[in-house]
Design a protein around this motif. Sequence first.
Motif: not given
Length: 743
Positions: A379-390
């Motif tokens: 969806e956004g082009g990157w794996l998460p690093k510290w994802e929070l609430f979308g």
Amino acid sequence: MGVQACQPTPSLERIPRSTADVTQWVNPFIGTTNEGNTHPGAALPWGLAAATPHTINFRNRATNPAVYRYGDPYIYGFGSVNLSGLGCPIAGAVPLKFSRGEFQWDITHFESTYSKEEATPGYYNVQLDKHQLQVAMTATQRSTRFKVIPQEGTAPLNLMLDIGANMSHKKGGGVNLVNEQLVTGFQHDGSFCGVKKNAKIYFAMKVHTKPTSVQMLENKQQSSKRSVEGAQAGVLWVFDPVDQPVEVSVGISFVSTENALQNLQTEQGVKDFDTLKEEAQQTWNEALSKVEIEGGSEDERTVFYTALYHSLFLPHVISDVNGAYKNNETDSVYMAEGYTRYSTYSLWDTYRSLHPLLSLLYPKQECDMVQSMIEMYKEGGWLPKWELFGYDTYVMVGDPAVPVITDTYLKGITDFDAETALEAMLKGASVREHNPIRPGNQHYLDLGYIPIDDRGGDPQQFTFTNGIVWGPVSTTLEYNFADYNIAQLAKALGKEDLYQKYYKQSMSFTKLYDSETSFFRPKRKDGSWMQPFDPLDRHFDIRWKMSGGKGFVEGNAWQYNFFVPHAIDSLRALMGEKVFYEKLQRLFDEGQFDLTNEPDITYPYLFNYIKGKEQLTQRYIQEETAEHYTNSPDGIPGNDDAGTLSAWLVFAQLGIFPDAPGIPIYQLTTPKFQKTVLHLDEYVYGGKQVVLEKTGRQGSYFSHALLKDGTKVDRFRVGHQQLLNSGGITYQMDSVEVQQASM
């Protein structure tokens, strides 16, 4: 959006096991002081909603990440979205306040001393002394339920929705009066750890008891509007006479008020408070009874099961009952088809112990968590690093989604899109500039390390999103570890060239190792060492307190002396066996081991790498757990970091600990209990049982261990699949005391 989905299975396997109610051995007050930042509120495993008391006045700016601190003098209100064990303030959403008598806006009207606190999994109850109100609460996955029971007196009861009193630095919101017993609205939330990103938390709030009056409030005053907004807005319900309990339900969504109401109606329906409470307890009992223990005192059982309990809060479900969820990076709503969407990934912390624990005991949830991360990339082009609430805050350092995904795959949990996962990893590892996951990547790729004198800008101007590198040594070592995990996933997928490339890249830590001092230390762009160098330095590398010594993240050179978890044998060769042992021993003798923070939490297990010194692993694990984990509010050694320190204890007391993500091996230590049975899922593990038990003279340490199939355990370690296939381990206990003789 269709995905390669984790195979469907009940959210918690109903495997026949002991009928004991293990929730009796959970003390939710553990970790509520000593900066543990846990809370005693009512929630379900991985629940989005959590009904929790607030002992801090959040109308003001939040000054710490705790919503509740045991022993605080007052309760100010109760929230319905509250996160456990984080390092920065966030959420505390949909704050409700209760009082008696004539309503006043001033916060002193609501603050109350309190007594008769009671907390069990999925339930919290307290008496507000000033107002003579008993307030009980429970929760479903996406909603909360409150029951307010007047005690003495006949003064009117006030229920206030205080829209600006959330914990987050971002205040305010809006609320709409649907009818006198139903309101819907949203609350702003954001600025986590100084990152200027925000979300809206939507809610639907139902008052089950008919009120005497309802008032909309705006700018602290009564308003004739049916919809109000602002940081000083809300709704006031008055009940007079107050002759019956008042019940309130709150549904939560990150998509819309309509979805919040649907979540509420679907999960609570016509159930009464007691039914919801019983269901919450049953859900927790099913989750926690995956581990069955024999032996131990009441306190010891409580410490263990509370640690397991705290390991099951985050990440949390964020998709609604209809599958919808919001990605705030793309400002778009998606549907989770074939999987459950999760959020709030404190990955720099949790990759080390929490996710390996979930992989072992809760593989379906772990699979959905990994698939959620892959969808974030799509969806956004990157794996998460510290994802929070979308949205991603990019807090902390390294590339921490990579080891989680690889380790999960290597544990046999493969029902996710591994090819796309590898594609995402390669993007994060290869983009040289303007890389939000890997700042400093250009130097890392060109030099094999990030130089101390070219970090992308002035470290005093550091933010998590401006490309400046915090702690070049630590960050380099984290990138090395991530590259090792890229190599392992590539190898598992049959991509030998990628394996060779990233394995080689993972070994560049040798460029930062100084054989003269036997430390990793900062290096300049020209290849010279930074001078002067003090391995005990802890002054502020960036502008934050406790940010770490120059070149390091939340630690000093001692805490990073052995941080190459993927290449410990190579580090031993680099240091020499004698120096490796002596430095490791000094780390503990000189008080440099820090269990309160993540970089060195595996170090007690490194004695298992030194022939003849393995019992030191057992000694230090026993000493550290006895000192730092207790059945008391300060019973976690520091910030639980989304369950990381709790998961560390669970593994330590089971007697097995993950060697490192991406290496599906467990290091052995002394089990805490006489016998432990792990009831594994049907999903992936076929409902197997793993038995970990002690036998022999019952001394403090074991000299050797046998797998249940009769095979002797070699080198105090056992493979993940070997453990599962054998059915468990028998530890031969001895009374021999550990020796610290030099090598």
